[in-house]
Structures are given as structure tokens and as C-alpha cells.
Design a protein around this motif. Structure first.
Motif, short mmCIF file in Angstrom:
data_model
loop_
_atom_site.label_atom_id
_atom_site.label_comp_id
_atom_site.label_asym_id
_atom_site.label_seq_id
_atom_site.Cartn_x
_atom_site.Cartn_y
_atom_site.Cartn_z
N TYR A 1 -3.50 -3.47 -6.19
CA TYR A 1 -4.51 -4.30 -5.72
C TYR A 1 -6.02 -4.12 -6.54
O TYR A 1 -6.63 -4.76 -6.97
CB TYR A 1 -4.69 -4.37 -4.19
N SER A 2 -6.29 -2.58 -6.64
CA SER A 2 -7.49 -2.07 -7.08
C SER A 2 -7.50 -2.44 -8.60
O SER A 2 -8.52 -3.16 -9.00
CB SER A 2 -7.55 -0.66 -7.07
N VAL A 3 -6.37 -2.19 -9.46
CA VAL A 3 -6.24 -2.47 -10.78
C VAL A 3 -6.45 -3.76 -10.98
O VAL A 3 -7.30 -4.46 -11.87
CB VAL A 3 -5.03 -2.13 -11.24
N SER A 4 -5.57 -4.95 -10.15
CA SER A 4 -5.85 -6.40 -10.50
C SER A 4 -7.19 -6.94 -10.16
O SER A 4 -7.75 -7.61 -11.06
CB SER A 4 -4.77 -7.17 -9.55
N LYS A 5 -7.94 -6.37 -9.29
CA LYS A 5 -9.42 -6.61 -8.98
C LYS A 5 -10.56 -6.24 -10.22
O LYS A 5 -11.44 -6.83 -10.33
CB LYS A 5 -10.06 -6.27 -7.50
N ALA A 6 -10.05 -5.10 -10.74
CA ALA A 6 -10.74 -4.45 -11.61
C ALA A 6 -10.69 -5.46 -13.08
O ALA A 6 -11.54 -5.65 -13.74
CB ALA A 6 -10.43 -3.07 -12.12
N ALA A 7 -9.42 -5.82 -13.23
CA ALA A 7 -8.91 -6.46 -14.35
C ALA A 7 -9.79 -7.98 -14.15
O ALA A 7 -10.36 -8.48 -15.23
CB ALA A 7 -7.39 -6.65 -14.66
N LEU A 8 -9.66 -8.57 -12.97
CA LEU A 8 -10.43 -9.73 -12.72
C LEU A 8 -11.88 -9.79 -13.04
O LEU A 8 -12.43 -10.59 -13.61
CB LEU A 8 -10.11 -10.20 -11.31
N SER B 1 -13.41 -1.09 -7.57
CA SER B 1 -14.56 0.31 -8.10
C SER B 1 -13.94 1.69 -7.00
O SER B 1 -14.26 2.65 -7.63
CB SER B 1 -15.92 -0.02 -8.12
N LYS B 2 -13.64 1.22 -6.14
CA LYS B 2 -13.38 2.52 -5.03
C LYS B 2 -12.13 3.07 -5.43
O LYS B 2 -12.10 4.45 -5.23
CB LYS B 2 -13.43 2.01 -3.58
N CYS B 3 -10.99 2.60 -5.81
CA CYS B 3 -10.09 3.00 -6.31
C CYS B 3 -9.46 4.02 -5.36
O CYS B 3 -9.01 5.32 -5.61
CB CYS B 3 -10.07 3.94 -7.78
N LYS B 4 -9.21 3.71 -4.19
CA LYS B 4 -8.66 4.47 -2.98
C LYS B 4 -7.19 4.76 -3.14
O LYS B 4 -6.48 3.81 -3.79
CB LYS B 4 -8.79 3.84 -1.65
N ALA B 5 -6.62 5.99 -2.62
CA ALA B 5 -5.30 6.22 -2.70
C ALA B 5 -4.33 5.20 -2.00
O ALA B 5 -4.81 4.56 -1.07
CB ALA B 5 -5.11 7.52 -1.66
N TYR B 6 -3.22 4.88 -2.52
CA TYR B 6 -2.35 3.87 -2.24
C TYR B 6 -2.68 2.38 -2.34
O TYR B 6 -1.82 1.30 -2.02
CB TYR B 6 -2.00 3.94 -0.82
N TRP B 7 -4.04 2.01 -3.05
CA TRP B 7 -4.27 0.74 -3.18
C TRP B 7 -4.03 0.40 -4.54
O TRP B 7 -4.57 -0.53 -5.23
CB TRP B 7 -5.94 0.49 -2.70
N LEU C 1 1.01 -1.19 0.14
CA LEU C 1 -0.16 0.09 0.20
C LEU C 1 1.01 1.09 -0.11
O LEU C 1 1.52 1.48 1.13
CB LEU C 1 -0.88 0.05 1.17
N MET C 2 0.90 1.94 -1.14
CA MET C 2 1.74 3.06 -1.31
C MET C 2 1.75 3.77 -2.56
O MET C 2 0.66 3.10 -3.36
CB MET C 2 3.29 2.54 -1.32
N PRO C 3 2.00 4.95 -2.90
CA PRO C 3 1.83 5.63 -4.08
C PRO C 3 2.17 4.85 -5.23
O PRO C 3 3.04 4.25 -5.48
CB PRO C 3 2.59 7.01 -3.93
N ILE C 4 1.30 4.97 -6.32
CA ILE C 4 1.68 4.17 -7.49
C ILE C 4 2.91 4.50 -8.16
O ILE C 4 3.74 3.36 -8.62
CB ILE C 4 0.45 4.56 -8.68
N GLY C 5 3.56 5.58 -8.08
CA GLY C 5 4.76 6.11 -8.48
C GLY C 5 5.97 5.46 -7.67
O GLY C 5 7.08 5.20 -8.26
#
Length: 248
Positions: free
Chosen positions: A159-166, A150-156, A100-104
Motif C-alpha cells: 500500500y505504501s509503495v503504491s501510494k508513493a508511486a501514485l 511517506s510514513k512507510c510503516k512496518a507491514y504496510w 498487512l504483513m512483512p514484505i517478504g
């Protein structure tokens, strides 16, 4: 006269079966009469699950496998074909949180690990097991997603991208099976008392959360031949079926 169980005689694969949601799902499917093919990395925990399944009068096949061993997933499909010639249920539960950290700040290694387990491994499961599900009179595929998709919270990010792709993967698979006996569903467990939740929310009191055992009966329901939902999300926190357009 012995009561007929909902899943008597059916064969089910469960990934991430050694603990948490996967273990609870595997045990619930076994209690409903299914033979469970339990997939996880940890041999000892799989053996403990096997003991629990035997205590409820059912049986299991233990498969120690890291799901990033994609050739191993192909071998699993071949072995199921050799023994049963079909597969009735797949529960794609295994997943990792990542950092859990910034995407960059995410390293390519961590990004790759999350995508490999949460997305690519599930695609490889579908690729390997789809022909066997089609041999069932009522093939059922259930994949565990998250509100993070779908929530796309900061630092996630990973995980968020992987579950959206799933979710896109499973909905596409469901659409491709619209005229077959195979149904594919997503299941959002919401906040549960699991190791992953504890890692993500270390300050949270776990006693305030529901448990994987509370969720487990819904795997049985969605895996049953009478379940006709496909291409949608069962949302455990609200006990509703959500269409792809609905927000969580």
C-alpha cells in the motif's frame, strides 16, 4: 432566480463511487451541479448512488467497471468523447489495501493486485482521459493518496509503495500540464470512517473519526475552475496544501 452552482454544466468522472470517500465525493460534486460519471464494480450500490444524486436535483451516468479492465477504461474515454467531447473533472479514488504483513511474505498475486488498482489503473485513467481534460476550459484531476506514502510503516509495504508511486505519477502529470488549463492534485484524507480504515485498524473506535462526508466539500473546491493548485497535496487532517518536500 435560480442560484448558479459552482460546478453547473461540468462533467466529472469519479472512481470507486459506490461507497465511502468516492460516494461522498460523487454526491458532493452532483450537489454542486456536475453531471457525475460514477465508476465502480457494484451495480446495486451505483443505483443507490444514482437515486441519491437524483434527490439533490442532479444526474449521473453509471459505469459498472473493474478498473483492472484497462480496455474498459479506454472505452470509457471514447464514450465520454462521443457524448460530451470533453471532460472537466476526474476523481481517482478507487484503491485497495492489500495484506498487512512483512514484505517478504507478500505473494506476487497480492503485490500485483495492489499495484494494478492503485497505480496502473490511475495511469490508464490519465492515458485515456487526458485528451478530454485538455478540451475543458479548466480540467481538474484529483487523486486520493495517503500518509502511508511517506510514513512507510512496518507491514504496510504494498500500500505504501503504491501510494508513493501514485504521488510521483500525479506530480509528473501536473508538471507536464504546467502550461495548460489542466491542474492535477493529490488529496490525503487521513483517518476517516471507511471500510478500508476498519480493515486496517480493527480495534479503533470509528466514532472517533471524521467521515467521508466531512471531506467531500474539498473535492468540490479542488474541482472548481477557480482552483489553481497543482502538483501538490491537500492534507485534510491539517487543512493545508503540502509541497512535495513537506513531510506528513
Amino acid at each position: 432566480m435560480t442560484e448558479t452552482k459552482t460546478l453547473d454544466g461540468r462533467v466529472a468522472v469519479v472512481t470507486g463511487a459506490s461507497r465511502g470517500i468516492g460516494r461522498a465525493a460523487a454526491l458532493a460534486l452532483a450537489e454542486a451541479g456536475a453531471h457525475v460519471i460514477a465508476v465502480a464494480r457494484t451495480q446495486g450500490a451505483l443505483e443507490e448512488l444514482d437515486d441519491a444524486i437524483r434527490r439533490v436535483g442532479s444526474s449521473a451516468t453509471l459505469v459498472p467497471l473493474d478498473l483492472t479492465d484497462y480496455d474498459g477504461i479506454d472505452r470509457l474515454g471514447a464514450a465520454i468523447n462521443d457524448r460530451w467531447k470533453r471532460l472537466d473533472i476526474v476523481v481517482g479514488n478507487a484503491g485497495i489495501l492489500g495484506n498487512l504483513m512483512p514484505i517478504g511474505h507478500i505473494t506476487p498475486k497480492v503485490w500485483g493486485q495492489v499495484m494494478d488498482v492503485n497505480v496502473t489503473a490511475n495511469w490508464r485513467l490519465i492515458r485515456s482521459l487526458d485528451p478530454l481534460l485538455r478540451m475543458s476550459d479548466a480540467g481538474r484531476a484529483i487523486f486520493v493518496t495517503s500518509g502511508a506514502a511517506s510514513k512507510c510503516k512496518a507491514y504496510w509495504g504494498p500500500y505504501s509503495v503504491s501510494k508513493a508511486a501514485l504521488e510521483a505519477l500525479v506530480r509528473t502529470y501536473a508538471a507536464e500540464n504546467a502550461t495548460t488549463a489542466v491542474k492535477a492534485m493529490l488529496l490525503n484524507p487521513g483517518p476517516l470512517r471507511t471500510d478500508m480504515r476498519r480493515a486496517a485498524m480493527p480495534g479503533e473506535d470509528p466514532e472517533t473519526l471524521r467521515t467521508p462526508e466531512d471531506l467531500a466539500p474539498h473535492f468540490v473546491r479542488l474541482a472548481s475552475p477557480g482552483s489553481t493548485d497543482s502538483g501538490t497535496i491537500y492534507d485534510f487532517p491539517t487543512d493545508r496544501i503540502l509541497t512535495p518536500q513537506a513531510t506528513r
